[in-house]
Design an enzyme around this catalytic site. Sequence first.
Site, PDB file in Angstrom:
ATOM      1  N   CYS A  90       1.610   0.071  -8.953  1.00  0.00           N
ATOM      2  CA  CYS A  90       2.796   0.728  -8.413  1.00  0.00           C
ATOM      3  C   CYS A  90       3.979   0.666  -9.376  1.00  0.00           C
ATOM      4  O   CYS A  90       4.979   1.346  -9.162  1.00  0.00           O
ATOM      5  CB  CYS A  90       3.174   0.155  -7.053  1.00  0.00           C
ATOM      6  SG  CYS A  90       3.208  -1.625  -6.982  1.00  0.00           S
ATOM      7  N   GLU A 111       5.749  -3.548   0.740  1.00  0.00           N
ATOM      8  CA  GLU A 111       5.821  -3.397  -0.718  1.00  0.00           C
ATOM      9  C   GLU A 111       5.007  -2.150  -1.035  1.00  0.00           C
ATOM     10  O   GLU A 111       3.779  -2.144  -0.907  1.00  0.00           O
ATOM     11  CB  GLU A 111       5.261  -4.643  -1.417  1.00  0.00           C
ATOM     12  CG  GLU A 111       5.653  -4.740  -2.882  1.00  0.00           C
ATOM     13  CD  GLU A 111       4.781  -3.901  -3.782  1.00  0.00           C
ATOM     14  OE1 GLU A 111       5.251  -2.803  -4.177  1.00  0.00           O
ATOM     15  OE2 GLU A 111       3.658  -4.306  -4.088  1.00  0.00           O
ATOM     16  N   LEU A 112       5.711  -1.078  -1.432  1.00  0.00           N
ATOM     17  CA  LEU A 112       5.110   0.243  -1.494  1.00  0.00           C
ATOM     18  C   LEU A 112       5.102   0.782  -2.919  1.00  0.00           C
ATOM     19  O   LEU A 112       4.983   0.032  -3.876  1.00  0.00           O
ATOM     20  CB  LEU A 112       5.845   1.170  -0.507  1.00  0.00           C
ATOM     21  CG  LEU A 112       5.956   0.589   0.925  1.00  0.00           C
ATOM     22  CD1 LEU A 112       6.838   1.461   1.799  1.00  0.00           C
ATOM     23  CD2 LEU A 112       4.586   0.405   1.547  1.00  0.00           C
ATOM     24  N   GLY A 121       0.820  -1.202   0.000  1.00  0.00           N
ATOM     25  CA  GLY A 121       0.000   0.000   0.000  1.00  0.00           C
ATOM     26  C   GLY A 121       0.848   1.243   0.000  1.00  0.00           C
ATOM     27  O   GLY A 121       1.962   1.265  -0.542  1.00  0.00           O
ATOM     28  N   SER A 122       0.348   2.283   0.633  1.00  0.00           N
ATOM     29  CA  SER A 122       1.029   3.582   0.608  1.00  0.00           C
ATOM     30  C   SER A 122       2.222   3.600   1.548  1.00  0.00           C
ATOM     31  O   SER A 122       2.225   2.949   2.597  1.00  0.00           O
ATOM     32  CB  SER A 122       0.054   4.698   1.000  1.00  0.00           C
ATOM     33  OG  SER A 122      -0.174   4.701   2.397  1.00  0.00           O
TER      34      SER A 122
END
Length: 475
Positions: free
Chosen positions: A284, A250-251, A230-231
């Site tokens: 992303c 995991e961004l 996510g963020s």
Amino acid sequence: MTTAVVDRGLFLDGEWVETGAWLEVRSPYDDSLVGRVARGGADETRRAVDAAERAMREPLPAHKRAEILVRVAGALGRRADEAARVISAEAAKPMKAARVEVARAMSTYTMAAVEARTLAGQVVPMDASQAGDGKMAITLRVPIGVVGAISPFNFPLNLVAHKIAPALAAGCAVVLKPASQTPLSALFLAELEADAGLPPGWLNVVVGSSAEIGDVLVEDERVRLITFTGSGAVGWKLRERAPRKKVGLELGNATPVIVEADADVDDAAARCAAHAFSFAGQSCISVQRIYVQRDAYEAFKAAFLPRVEALRVGDPADEETDVGPLISRDERARVLAWVEEAVARGGMLLTGGTLAGELLRPTVVESPPADTQLACDEAFGPVCTLQPYDTLDEAIALANGTRYGLQAGIFTRELRTALRAGAELEFGGVTVNEAPTFRADQMPYGGVKDSGNTKEGPAWAVREMTEERLVVVNL
């Protein structure tokens, strides 16, 4: 877009549980009601952790875990159309992209089954030193414990699969908190897990307040690992709050592509046009910043822009649609504001920047200032930038000029150039002659800098979710 309204309970300890409160799931395309999901909170999350901890007291042998994972993959294959329609309905993902996601989730489960069967430690060469003479030693991979998993809206099936399947392969029970915008795909997957014979407690799905659910996952010591996609703002805060847990992040990314003059420019343009706007750029690793060597710049632009303008914008349920809506009107307004800022400060709007009904058309901005949000932050929308450069040094510096480091790409026919890019681009992955939006689910995937601190892909995630235990035997 019309679809049958679905009601789902939470999945706790092998049972479907209603709480008396409901969360509505609405289509981002036309705001129609897609389904209702029982709303959970701290109490339901604690119940889920209780069930997961209890389940792990009776470990599942590796062969049983593998068999369950294979059965889930098979069920996804048999119900692929249904799964794709759930994704498309709740996330407004175009059907062609939703079908790809289902196929990828099948691959994720299949690869995780392989890891369940092959997960092993190693032999330690004890007689390599005098102290170890007369002894034998091995290492074991043991489950880390209960896994708390938090997944985003943009890949509501496959990114959930990347949390659940490796954890089960490792022998860990899971408490999953899916995105509130898109919980139906996760609950559909929970149904397949139960049908595949997963015993109660090994998977629990709680939907509701991120703060309430997240607080329990952070504070309960029985949750030994948190895996979050996510963020960055939320992810790094989670890690700060749980210093004694393993927290895998995991961004995001502001994904760059470099196109050298010696590249196949037409192929590069085709791949960038497809991968900058798929699912309205809500990935992303969606192509965001394109840097083209000046000698090839006009040729690239001439090949790229018509392909962008040919993308079909519309109803995600239409099999021909390429670009649907953003997840919310607020996100659409944010992306438009970023485009307006970039143009107001000197960038050139080459195409897009307007609405087709309620949908943002694919948008390309030429040479925005480097400190605009569009040039350095994660857009997460159907927009990319295009800019010429003169030297490879300049291109690598431009690509690295961000706080993110997930994936980057380069198009070139020169092996030396490709290898240099691989060494100097500060990203977790570098693709050559392929858009950096590419991901095969068995490969190691993860970033550096603000893009995260872990690697996904079943072979890597399984090892994150286990601990190494040494066993020494005096012979």
